[in-house]
Design a protein around this motif. Structure first.
Motif, PDB file in Angstrom:
ATOM      1  N   SER A  59     -41.216  35.755 -45.140  1.00 43.39           N
ATOM      2  CA  SER A  59     -41.006  34.319 -45.274  1.00 43.39           C
ATOM      3  C   SER A  59     -40.321  34.020 -46.594  1.00 43.39           C
ATOM      4  O   SER A  59     -40.293  34.869 -47.482  1.00 43.39           O
ATOM      5  CB  SER A  59     -42.351  33.600 -45.184  1.00 43.39           C
ATOM      6  N   ARG A  81     -40.180  25.810 -51.334  1.00 47.49           N
ATOM      7  CA  ARG A  81     -39.488  26.735 -50.426  1.00 47.49           C
ATOM      8  C   ARG A  81     -38.027  26.812 -50.832  1.00 47.49           C
ATOM      9  O   ARG A  81     -37.306  25.834 -50.762  1.00 47.49           O
ATOM     10  CB  ARG A  81     -39.565  26.206 -48.996  1.00 47.49           C
ATOM     11  N   SER A 122     -34.769  29.074 -47.632  1.00 51.51           N
ATOM     12  CA  SER A 122     -34.486  28.754 -46.240  1.00 51.51           C
ATOM     13  C   SER A 122     -32.988  28.867 -45.925  1.00 51.51           C
ATOM     14  O   SER A 122     -32.622  28.903 -44.770  1.00 51.51           O
ATOM     15  CB  SER A 122     -35.025  27.374 -45.895  1.00 51.51           C
ATOM     16  N   ILE A 124     -38.119  29.559 -36.078  1.00 59.10           N
ATOM     17  CA  ILE A 124     -37.935  28.277 -36.763  1.00 59.10           C
ATOM     18  C   ILE A 124     -39.050  27.369 -36.264  1.00 59.10           C
ATOM     19  O   ILE A 124     -39.235  27.190 -35.054  1.00 59.10           O
ATOM     20  CB  ILE A 124     -36.572  27.643 -36.413  1.00 59.10           C
ATOM     21  N   ASN A 142     -36.374  30.104 -40.335  1.00 59.39           N
ATOM     22  CA  ASN A 142     -37.417  29.916 -41.352  1.00 59.39           C
ATOM     23  C   ASN A 142     -38.026  31.226 -41.811  1.00 59.39           C
ATOM     24  O   ASN A 142     -38.312  31.428 -42.978  1.00 59.39           O
ATOM     25  CB  ASN A 142     -38.574  29.065 -40.812  1.00 59.39           C
TER      26      ASN A 142
END
Ligand SMILES: Nc1ncnc2c1ncn2[C@@H]1O[C@H](COP(=O)(O)OP(=O)(O)OP(=O)(O)O)[C@@H](O)[C@H]1O
Ligand SMILES: [Mg+2]
Lengths: 401, 231
Positions: free
Chosen positions: A64, A77, A80, A105, A226
């Motif tokens: 991730s 984040r 992405s 996603i 994602n």
């Protein structure tokens, strides 16, 4: 002198002042209730989270985006814009310990069928996802390679979504409208998943699955996914291989995060154990306050009963007889308080576990802690007043008005 | 030579109120034989109760010599004194000194409890003791506030008797009673003395002291005089 006889004398004294005895116990009751409830709720919740994570199947590795500046917050984040479908393909091909790898996603949207509508979590992913996450197909099929290759508008539904949209009808082959942002898209239902149940704040049964390419090309136009989820043969090896490849592609190691299910389990265990102990410790402070309450009432009681102590001494009571009588009084108060707290704490944890959806656990540990702490408190805080009583001079005590 | 049952030589009891010494007993010497009935009489504040507490092993004198049945009480430990009080001595007080929230029977049982007797034995003895002092059986379960003064004092005497003591000390036992019930209580004492128990009765009433065989007059913490009563 028989201790059980002195205990009876102590008990009778407590019964004479029922309300006062109860009020003095209140601190202990609240303290033990809190300790028991916190331990039980903490253990129950942790266990449930662990079971859920385990139920996702072993060997799960998640890739991730990295988090910057601590936990949470969308602003944290940062990666992405880095995960592409091609990168996913490369990771899968070049890591020998990665058996399967799918991009995904996460998004949300409103599903409609006829009059019914349902706000669902949309997971855009690819074939293989169902194996990685141990999903069982109830009806139809999951997404297949052709769906992804051809950007097909097909959807696989979680069991809640089916129930809300279709009731008792067979959903297979039905057209449902997915509304996302400004767009409305017609999807064909091709499969239904077996229920997995509520997992704390997360419910797999509220999810629907569509091909990742459909989402990117037809719905959002995004070039990035994602995260990736992978099935590893050996988690530790897989993490090393993936991290090696990612380091070559994306220089900054803060931009991504590779974790195995085992690591997550360990972290949860560690964090929750710390939390439980901290909270129980705070609750333990109220036990201390309860102990001070008992000591206070015992001191008052010793003063009030100075004459009684004088009489008992004149009749031949030794220091130790008086000492035992008053310690037993303090002990009985704290133990009865502890027992009430145990029952209340258990009731609270059963109640909370109903809402939380886990099985209530009353561990031997929390019973021992509850009873052990309250009797220790009674002993520690009862001993000083009892000693004061035992040391009284009989003549002075008899003269006391 | 065998010592007398109670032997006190030059006993002093001095209370300290800060720097000030308050001597309550100032050099009392006396001997009491087993089975005697003694009255200690004197004005208020003369030290009667203080003397009784010392002779009854409730308190130790500041200095002096005190032997009870050949045992040096000044050298006895606190636990030993408690055991002597429990086993050999019975007290009766002016204000009864019963445990307020216990029944008559439970009150009488208490010394037996500290003697480590079984519950069955305690109840048996307590009942026997209460019957002996003439309390009606229906009153055994009454609490002190449900009893008259005379009845309360009977309970107190029954309690003093339960461990079959050698000596009974009574501090103004009739002080809170009317003449009639006072007389009844004094008759009980006389009866107990006839059974061979040593009795030491503290009073400031001449008429009460008359029940004894020997009267010791106390004044300002000293023995003023002694007189023998012809029975
Ligand atoms: N704890 C004490 N501290 C100081 N003085 C005391 C204490 N106890 C007794 N006294 C004093 O000792 C003296 C004798 O007291 P005691 O109670 O023996 O008198 P008493 O002869 O029994 O009097 P009464 O007939 O009123 O009962 C009194 O002057 C009293 O004030
Ligand atoms: Mg007096």
């Amino acid at each position: 002198m028989i201790v059980s006889e002195l205990a009876k004398v102590a008990l009778q004294s407590l019964m004479i002042n029922k309300l006062r005895s109860f009020l003095s116990m209140l601190g202990i009751i609240i303290g033990v209730t809190a300790v028991i409830a916190i331990i039980s709720i903490g253990q129950g919740a942790t266990q449930m989270v662990q079971e859920t994570i385990s139920s996702l199947g072993s060997g799960l590795v998640t890739i991730s985006p990295g988090f910057r500046g601590g936990w949470g917050g969308r602003a944290a984040r940062t990666a992405s814009g880095l995960f592409t479908l091609e990168l996913g393909e490369e990771l899968k091909e070049k890591s020998p310990d990665v058996e399967e790898l799918v991009p995904s996603i996460q998004s949300g949207g409103l599903l409609k069928y006829g009059e019914n509508s349902y706000q669902a979590s949309i997971v855009a992913t690819a074939s293989g996802y169902e194996n990685i996450f141990n999903h069982t197909i109830a009806e139809g099929r999951f997404l297949v390679a052709e769906d992804v290759d051809n950007y097909r508008k097909v959807v696989v539904l979680g069991s809640n979504v089916v129930r809300e949209l279709f009731g008792n009808q067979n959903p297979l082959g039905k057209k449902t409208i997915i509304q996302m942002g400004q767009g409305r898209f017609i999807f064909e239902v091709v499969g239904v998943l077996e229920s997995k149940g509520q997992v704390m704040f997360f419910n797999f049964d509220n999810q629907v699955y569509i091909p990742v390419t459909t989402m990117m090309k037809r719905m959002t136009g995004s070039k990035y996914v994602n995260s990736y989820s992978a099935q590893a043969i050996d988690s530790e090896e897989a993490i090393k291989q993936v991290e090696f490849l990612l380091a070559k592609r994306l220089e900054d190691p803060d931009l991504y995060n590779v974790t195995s299910q085992e690591e997550i389990l360990e972290t949860i265990q560690r964090v929750s154990a710390t939390m439980i102990f901290m909270l129980a410790g705070i609750a333990g402070i109220s036990l201390l306050v309860g102990g001070i309450g008992i000591m206070n009432i015992m001191l008052v009681s010793v003063t009030e009963r100075t004459r009684e102590i004088g009489i008992r001494k004149a009749l031949g009571a030794k220091r130790k007889d008086i000492l035992i009588q008053f310690i037993v009084e303090a002990l009985v108060m704290s133990l009865v308080g502890g027992a009430i707290g145990l029952v209340l704490g258990w009731a609270v944890s059963v109640l909370v576990s109903r809402y939380g959806g886990w099985a209530p656990t009353l561990s031997m540990f929390s019973v021992v802690v509850g009873i052990g702490f309250s009797s220790a408190v009674g002993l520690v805080f009862g001993i000083y007043p009892a000693m004061k009583a035992a040391k009284l001079n009989p003549v002075e005590a008899l003269r006391y008005e | 030579m065998k010592k007398p049952f109670i032997q006190a030589n030059d006993i002093w009891k001095i209370y300290y109120m800060g720097e000030v010494e308050v001597p309550a007993i100032r050099g009392i010497s006396l001997e009491i034989k087993k089975g005697e009935f003694i009255a200690i009489i004197g004005p208020s504040g003369s030290g009667k109760s203080t003397l009784m507490h010392i002779l009854g092993c409730l308190d130790k004198p500041t200095k002096g010599i005190f032997y009870l049945d050949e045992e040096d009480i000044l050298k006895a430990s606190e636990n030993r004194l408690a055991a002597i009080r429990n086993d050999r001595i019975g007290f009766v007080f002016q204000q009864f000194n019963l445990l307020a929230r216990r029944s008559a029977l439970e009150n009488v049982e208490t010394p037996c409890l500290y003697a480590g007797k079984s519950r069955k034995e305690r109840i048996r003895r307590a009942r026997e003791s209460l019957l002996k002092v003439g309390l009606e059986e229906k009153r055994f379960s009454h609490h002190p506030n449900q009893l008259s003064g005379g009845q309360r004092q009977r309970v107190a005497i029954a309690r003093a008797l339960i461990n079959d003591p050698d000596i009974i000390f009574a501090d103004e036992p009739t002080g809170a009673l009317d003449t009639r019930s006072g007389d009844e209580i004094l008759e009980i004492f006389q009866q107990l003395n006839k059974e061979g128990r040593t009795l030491i009765l503290v009073t400031h009433e001449r008429y009460v002291a008359q029940y004894a065989e020997r009267i010791i007059h106390i004044k300002d913490g000293r023995i003023d005089s002694e007189e023998l009563i012809a029975q």
